[in-house]
Design a protein around this motif. Structure first.
Motif, mmCIF file in Angstrom:
data_model
loop_
_atom_site.group_PDB
_atom_site.id
_atom_site.type_symbol
_atom_site.label_atom_id
_atom_site.label_comp_id
_atom_site.label_asym_id
_atom_site.label_seq_id
_atom_site.Cartn_x
_atom_site.Cartn_y
_atom_site.Cartn_z
ATOM 1 N N SER A 82 17.578 69.588 16.025
ATOM 2 C CA SER A 82 17.280 68.239 16.515
ATOM 3 C C SER A 82 17.187 67.265 15.350
ATOM 4 O O SER A 82 17.716 66.151 15.413
ATOM 5 C CB SER A 82 15.969 68.234 17.292
ATOM 6 O OG SER A 82 16.040 69.068 18.404
ATOM 7 N N ALA A 117 15.409 57.876 20.293
ATOM 8 C CA ALA A 117 15.309 59.189 20.937
ATOM 9 C C ALA A 117 13.881 59.722 20.869
ATOM 10 O O ALA A 117 13.152 59.454 19.916
ATOM 11 C CB ALA A 117 16.253 60.181 20.281
ATOM 12 N N VAL A 119 12.468 63.645 21.417
ATOM 13 C CA VAL A 119 12.843 65.038 21.640
ATOM 14 C C VAL A 119 11.568 65.837 21.845
ATOM 15 O O VAL A 119 10.607 65.686 21.094
ATOM 16 C CB VAL A 119 13.638 65.596 20.436
ATOM 17 C CG1 VAL A 119 13.993 67.058 20.663
ATOM 18 C CG2 VAL A 119 14.878 64.773 20.193
ATOM 19 N N VAL A 133 15.393 65.857 25.998
ATOM 20 C CA VAL A 133 15.767 64.707 25.191
ATOM 21 C C VAL A 133 15.738 63.471 26.071
ATOM 22 O O VAL A 133 16.251 63.482 27.192
ATOM 23 C CB VAL A 133 17.185 64.889 24.584
ATOM 24 C CG1 VAL A 133 17.612 63.646 23.824
ATOM 25 C CG2 VAL A 133 17.228 66.094 23.687
ATOM 26 N N VAL A 147 23.000 61.586 27.185
ATOM 27 C CA VAL A 147 21.868 62.483 26.963
ATOM 28 C C VAL A 147 22.344 63.932 26.972
ATOM 29 O O VAL A 147 21.954 64.736 26.117
ATOM 30 C CB VAL A 147 20.767 62.252 28.031
ATOM 31 C CG1 VAL A 147 19.669 63.282 27.904
ATOM 32 C CG2 VAL A 147 20.197 60.853 27.913
ATOM 33 N N GLU A 151 22.090 66.676 23.942
ATOM 34 C CA GLU A 151 21.458 67.985 24.156
ATOM 35 C C GLU A 151 22.419 69.118 23.801
ATOM 36 O O GLU A 151 22.025 70.093 23.158
ATOM 37 C CB GLU A 151 20.986 68.126 25.603
ATOM 38 C CG GLU A 151 19.750 67.333 25.922
ATOM 39 C CD GLU A 151 19.322 67.472 27.373
ATOM 40 O OE1 GLU A 151 20.096 68.024 28.193
ATOM 41 O OE2 GLU A 151 18.218 67.014 27.688
#
Length: 168
Positions: A82, A117, A119, A133, A147, A151
Motif C-alpha cells: 500500500s 486515499a 487504506v 481502500v 478503487v 486495490e
C-alpha cells in the motif's frame, strides 16, 4: 395581517405568563430531592455495570497479556505494498497498530486528477478481504473502477513482495 400576528404573539405571551403565575412550572416542595451524579459515574455504570471500572496498578504494565498477538496484527506485505503503490500521495498519518494509512491529495504519475486515499488493512492474512481502500477526488468519491484498480495494484504488489521474501 401584521396586526393579527402581533395579537397572536401577545396572546401566547399572556398565556405563558398566566401559567407561570399559577405554579404549573414550579417544583412540588414535598417531592423528594433529585439526586445528581457526576457524568463519569453514570458512564462507568453504563460501561462496566455495577462492578465499576477495573482497578489497575503500575504492576499491570509488567503482566503478560494474552492478546499481544492481536495488537498490530496487519499483513506486512499488504501494508508495504500500500505504501509503495500510493507513494505518489503525501502521507498524513500512519498507524500500523490499527492498520490505517491516510494520505493527502496527490496526482498520480501520468494522471491529471488529484486523489486522496485511506487504506485500512484489517487482517494479518494476505487476502483481498484484508484490504479496504477509499479514494476521494476533490469533487467527491472516486469511481468504483478506480478503487478496484488501486486495490488490485496493491494486492498484486503484495503478492510480489511475498514471493521475493520466500526466495530468501
Amino acid at each position: 395581517m401584521n396586526a393579527m400576528r402581533i395579537a397572536k404573539g401577545l396572546g401566547l405571551t399572556m398565556a405563558l405568563v398566566a401559567l407561570t403565575g399559577c405554579g404549573v412550572f414550579q417544583r412540588d416542595p414535598a417531592a423528594p430531592p433529585v439526586e445528581t451524579r457526576p457524568a463519569s459515574e453514570i458512564l462507568d455504570q453504563e460501561i462496566y455495570g455495577d462492578e465499576g471500572p477495573p482497578s489497575s496498578t503500575i504492576w499491570d504494565l509488567f503482566r503478560n497479556r494474552g492478546d499481544n498477538e492481536q495488537i498490530g496484527a496487519v499483513n506486512r506485505y499488504i501494508w508495504n505494498a500500500s505504501l509503495e503503490t500510493l507513494s505518489f500521495l503525501p502521507v498524513d498519518s500512519i498507524d500500523p497498530f490499527t492498520g490505517v494509512i491516510t494520505t493527502g491529495f496527490g496526482t498520480p504519475p501520468g494522471g491529471g486528477q488529484p486523489y486522496r486515499a485511506t487504506v485500512y488493512v484489517t487482517d494479518p492474512a494476505l487476502d483481498a478481504r484484508s484490504l479496504n481502500v477509499a479514494l476521494m477526488t476533490r469533487s467527491g468519491p472516486a469511481s468504483a473502477a478506480t478503487v478496484l484498480a488501486v486495490e488490485d495494484a496493491i494486492l498484486t504488489r503484495a503478492r510480489q513482495l511475498r514471493q521475493q521474501d520466500s526466495r530468501f
